[in-house]
Enzyme design. Structure first.
Site, PDB file in Angstrom:
ATOM      1  CB  ILE A  25      -1.184  -0.435   1.359  1.00  0.00           C
ATOM      2  CG1 ILE A  25      -2.230  -1.081   1.140  1.00  0.00           C
ATOM      3  CG2 ILE A  25      -1.522   1.090   1.619  1.00  0.00           C
ATOM      4  CD1 ILE A  25      -2.608  -1.825   2.579  1.00  0.00           C
ATOM      5  CD  GLU A  26       3.574   0.141   3.278  1.00  0.00           C
ATOM      6  OE1 GLU A  26       2.760  -0.130   3.249  1.00  0.00           O
ATOM      7  OE2 GLU A  26       4.901  -0.708   3.270  1.00  0.00           O
ATOM      8  CG  ASP A  34      -3.467   2.590  10.287  1.00  0.00           C
ATOM      9  OD1 ASP A  34      -3.369   1.454  10.092  1.00  0.00           O
ATOM     10  OD2 ASP A  34      -3.317   3.191  11.229  1.00  0.00           O
ATOM     11  CD  GLU A  69      -2.978   0.682  13.546  1.00  0.00           C
ATOM     12  OE1 GLU A  69      -4.042   0.358  14.608  1.00  0.00           O
ATOM     13  OE2 GLU A  69      -3.225   1.646  13.375  1.00  0.00           O
ATOM     14  CD  GLU A  70       1.450  -3.251  15.744  1.00  0.00           C
ATOM     15  OE1 GLU A  70       0.954  -3.892  14.027  1.00  0.00           O
ATOM     16  OE2 GLU A  70       0.059  -3.523  16.576  1.00  0.00           O
ATOM     17  CG  ASN A 126      -5.054  -8.989   2.677  1.00  0.00           C
ATOM     18  OD1 ASN A 126      -5.713 -10.091   0.931  1.00  0.00           O
ATOM     19  ND2 ASN A 126      -3.800 -10.354   2.013  1.00  0.00           N
ATOM     20  CD1 TRP A 127      -9.212  -2.889   7.344  1.00  0.00           C
ATOM     21  CD2 TRP A 127     -11.078  -3.399   7.026  1.00  0.00           C
ATOM     22  NE1 TRP A 127      -9.693  -2.599   8.093  1.00  0.00           N
ATOM     23  CE2 TRP A 127     -11.393  -2.686   7.726  1.00  0.00           C
ATOM     24  CE3 TRP A 127     -12.235  -3.295   5.564  1.00  0.00           C
ATOM     25  CZ2 TRP A 127     -11.909  -2.316   8.255  1.00  0.00           C
ATOM     26  CZ3 TRP A 127     -13.120  -3.510   6.250  1.00  0.00           C
ATOM     27  CH2 TRP A 127     -13.432  -2.810   7.769  1.00  0.00           C
ATOM     28  N   GLY A 128      -8.015  -6.263   7.468  1.00  0.00           N
ATOM     29  CA  GLY A 128      -8.742  -7.386   9.001  1.00  0.00           C
ATOM     30  C   GLY A 128      -8.120  -9.214   8.489  1.00  0.00           C
ATOM     31  CB  CYS A 129      -7.587 -10.946   5.833  1.00  0.00           C
ATOM     32  SG  CYS A 129      -9.083 -10.674   5.370  1.00  0.00           S
ATOM     33  N   GLY A 130      -4.841 -10.262   8.691  1.00  0.00           N
ATOM     34  CA  GLY A 130      -4.116 -11.115   9.161  1.00  0.00           C
ATOM     35  C   GLY A 130      -4.159 -11.521  11.036  1.00  0.00           C
TER      36      GLY A 130
HETATM   37  N1  APR Z   1       0.269  -3.298   1.949  1.00  0.00           N
HETATM   38  C1  APR Z   1      -0.091  -4.390   1.959  1.00  0.00           C
HETATM   39  N2  APR Z   1      -1.008  -5.584   2.253  1.00  0.00           N
HETATM   40  C2  APR Z   1      -0.142  -5.672   3.462  1.00  0.00           C
HETATM   41  C3  APR Z   1       0.671  -4.808   4.137  1.00  0.00           C
HETATM   42  C4  APR Z   1       0.899  -3.532   3.375  1.00  0.00           C
HETATM   43  N3  APR Z   1       2.143  -2.887   3.707  1.00  0.00           N
HETATM   44  N4  APR Z   1       1.120  -5.388   5.116  1.00  0.00           N
HETATM   45  C5  APR Z   1      -0.210  -6.395   5.523  1.00  0.00           C
HETATM   46  N5  APR Z   1      -0.616  -6.410   4.405  1.00  0.00           N
HETATM   47  C6  APR Z   1      -1.629  -7.696   4.414  1.00  0.00           C
HETATM   48  C7  APR Z   1      -0.562  -9.121   4.916  1.00  0.00           C
HETATM   49  O1  APR Z   1      -1.737 -10.272   3.787  1.00  0.00           O
HETATM   50  C8  APR Z   1      -1.590  -9.578   6.084  1.00  0.00           C
HETATM   51  O2  APR Z   1      -1.982 -10.255   6.316  1.00  0.00           O
HETATM   52  O3  APR Z   1      -2.949  -7.306   5.007  1.00  0.00           O
HETATM   53  C9  APR Z   1      -2.593  -8.167   5.925  1.00  0.00           C
HETATM   54  C10 APR Z   1      -3.675  -8.378   7.657  1.00  0.00           C
HETATM   55  O4  APR Z   1      -2.380  -7.532   8.405  1.00  0.00           O
HETATM   56  P1  APR Z   1      -2.655  -7.083   9.939  1.00  0.00           P
HETATM   57  O5  APR Z   1      -2.221  -6.349   9.611  1.00  0.00           O
HETATM   58  O6  APR Z   1      -2.657  -8.661  10.514  1.00  0.00           O
HETATM   59  O7  APR Z   1      -3.646  -6.547   9.816  1.00  0.00           O
HETATM   60  P2  APR Z   1      -5.511  -6.647  10.740  1.00  0.00           P
HETATM   61  O8  APR Z   1      -5.670  -8.018  10.419  1.00  0.00           O
HETATM   62  O9  APR Z   1      -6.553  -6.001  10.168  1.00  0.00           O
HETATM   63  O10 APR Z   1      -5.238  -6.745  12.017  1.00  0.00           O
HETATM   64  C11 APR Z   1      -5.295  -6.076  12.540  1.00  0.00           C
HETATM   65  O11 APR Z   1      -2.919  -5.576  13.632  1.00  0.00           O
HETATM   66  O12 APR Z   1      -1.602  -4.052  13.133  1.00  0.00           O
HETATM   67  C12 APR Z   1      -1.991  -5.041  14.378  1.00  0.00           C
HETATM   68  O13 APR Z   1      -3.036  -2.824  15.421  1.00  0.00           O
HETATM   69  C13 APR Z   1      -3.347  -3.689  13.904  1.00  0.00           C
HETATM   70  O14 APR Z   1      -4.855  -4.221  16.661  1.00  0.00           O
HETATM   71  C14 APR Z   1      -4.360  -4.442  14.789  1.00  0.00           C
HETATM   72  C15 APR Z   1      -4.311  -5.757  14.098  1.00  0.00           C
END
Ligand code: APR
Length: 478
Positions: free
Chosen positions: A243-244, A254, A272-273, A384-388
């Site tokens: 993304i960035e 984010d 996010e971090e 992948n918002w919300g998918c990690g």
């Molecule tokens: N660009 C695009 N995709 C990304 C990037 C990036 N820079 N970084 C990670 N991803 C993809 C990866 O596939 C990752 O598994 O997005 C997926 C989800 O990322 P997570 O950070 O795990 O997001 P989420 O599941 O929404 O969890 C949010 O994690 O970082 C903490 O503070 C945040 O508590 C919150 C939680």
């Protein structure tokens, strides 16, 4: 132009206050406040103590970690046995000699922190739940606030008791970054120290502003998803890049925690971090942003990227300085917009196939994606918002974001983060949806049917895209 703190009314938002020292529940309690306290020593006495300690550090050419720790504990005596600084100690011993400028940097951070009363002349309002409002700070003001966070000067926020005043706020002092040594902490500290090294360098020209805006979706703005007749907007999907790196000029999502910044000051190192570490000005949002509700988001405009990185999670590494070549807008803000939206965290993945949860995610995304009426807004860079960490289904979340983008008349650039299978399946699904002229309302109805099927007693898991493919013509409503 450097301005102090501006608060802009947005509908029922906050009213700007002229007073510089407001010690109440609507404003950030500042370390340099002269307000009288009912219990314990007055704030003025505490700032006097802080100033004395920081001045002593600032007057030296080189300062050891022990002295930094001793100063912090002098004005936080309650935490003498509770805060550990082993990560800071080990960090300074472990980094390569060529990069070890920290002993001379500590005095500069102390000098920067001491400028707080000169830099912040108006009270900083809290961005509270349910109140749309924005705060604009100069990059210099942010650096000064973060220098104070580094030295843990902000009055401690008791977040553990549910009735405590700051229970719903993220932490801001850096104490949690300094303890519990790990390789992760080493890389995080490299990024943070690099930021301070740049902003305290006399040749650095920090000339811009950064705006932090809390948006709330009013009930009257929440779409009726089922009867939405919008067609999908354009979609660009790729498994390359992030993304960035690729999302320049776009609204960059984010993948946030409801407490903005998530574990940036602890050991978290996900999307996010990492974003907050390479753009440390984002961290200051933790000072004033109350936990986001289901229908709220934060948009940050103008933050600067200071570092490059590689890896993710345990493999994250600080990869050196980043020269931010972005243009500035008419407010001298760098043309970078970040949208913090927190997805739901599904402990059990089945929970997400539920229309109440899906509608919550649709509204959350829409709250961030919807632009101002009559403005041509840039497209959105997401993935992948919300998918990690939050365990969402990438196929479902992609459809949800496509629907919210369609409703907001904005295109999506979707980064699958090296997931080639998702790249292919999403491209094919999008092609089908566009060919069949599927509307947002029809997609909503398809999701309803899908949830029904999954929740049939003997129902086994069916792939969402497979389901849509089979049912696209027979769906029950428009
Ligand atoms: N660009 C695009 N995709 C990304 C990037 C990036 N820079 N970084 C990670 N991803 C993809 C990866 O596939 C990752 O598994 O997005 C997926 C989800 O990322 P997570 O950070 O795990 O997001 P989420 O599941 O929404 O969890 C949010 O994690 O970082 C903490 O503070 C945040 O508590 C919150 C939680």
């Amino acid at each position: 132009v450097l301005i102090d703190v501006s608060v802009f009314n947005c509908g029922a938002g906050l009213i700007a206050q002229e007073g510089r020292d407001l010690w109440n529940s609507n404003f950030v309690k500042m370390p340099c406040s002269q307000a009288m306290n009912h219990s314990g020593p007055s704030q003025a006495a505490r700032w006097k103590l802080i100033s004395k300690q920081l001045s002593a550090l600032a007057s030296k050419k080189s300062v050891k970690v022990d002295h930094v720790v001793a100063a912090i504990i002098k004005f936080n005596p309650k935490y003498k046995d509770r805060w550990s600084f082993d990560a800071l100690h080990t960090f300074v011993e472990h980094v390569p000699k060529t990069e070890n400028y920290f002993h001379t940097l500590f005095p500069k951070i102390a000098a920067l922190a001491l400028k707080l009363p000169d830099q912040i002349k108006k009270a900083i309002p809290l961005l509270q739940r349910g109140r749309p409002a924005s705060i604009t700070l100069s990059q210099v003001q942010i650096s000064c606030l973060l220098a104070n966070a580094f030295f843990c000067t902000f009055p401690h926020r008791n977040t553990s008791r549910p009735d405590a005043e700051y229970h719903n706020y993220p932490s801001i002092n850096f104490s949690s970054l300094f303890g519990n040594w790990s390789e992760r902490k080493k890389e995080k500290l490299r990024a943070i120290m690099h930021y301070f090294n740049v902003v305290t360098n006399e040749n650095t020209n920090l000339e811009g502003l950064v705006t932090f805006e809390r948006r709330c979706l009013r009930d009257s703005d929440a779409p009726s998803w089922r009867s939405s007749s919008e067609k999908l907007q354009k979609l660009y999907v790729t498994s390359d890049g992030s993304i960035e790196t690729e999302g320049t000029g776009l609204l960059q999502v984010d993948f946030a925690s409801s407490r903005i910044g998530g574990g940036v000051l602890g050991s978290g190192l996900l999307q996010e971090e990492i974003l907050f570490l390479i753009n440390p000005e984002l961290i200051v949002s933790r000072l004033f942003t109350e936990k986001l509700a289901d229908d709220e988001c934060v948009i940050i405009t103008g933050s600067q990227q200071f570092s490059c990185y590689s890896g993710f999670g345990d493999s994250f590494e600080w990869a050196g300085p980043h020269e931010d070549g972005l243009e500035r807008d008419e407010w001298a803000r760098l043309k970078r917009q970040i949208l913090a939206i927190d997805a739901l965290h599904f402990k059990n993945s089945r929970e997400q196939y539920n229309m109440r949860k899906i509608t919550r995610e649709l509204n959350k995304a829409y709250c961030g994606f919807m632009g101002e009426k009559g403005h041509k807004e840039p497209d959105i860079a997401t993935g992948n918002w919300g998918c990690g960490a939050f365990n969402g289904d990438p196929q479902l979340k992609a459809v949800i974001q496509l629907m919210a983008a369609a409703k907001s008349s904005r295109g999506l650039a979707f980064f699958t983060f090296r997931n080639e299978q998702l790249e292919r399946s999403l491209q094919q699904m999008y092609h089908l949806l566009v060919t069949e002229r599927v509307t947002v309302g029809k997609l909503y109805a398809l999701l309803e049917d899908y949830c029904d099927v999954l929740h049939k007693p003997a129902g086994s898991h069916v792939d969402l895209y497979e389901f849509i493919r089979k049912n696209i013509t027979g769906v029950r409503s428009q």
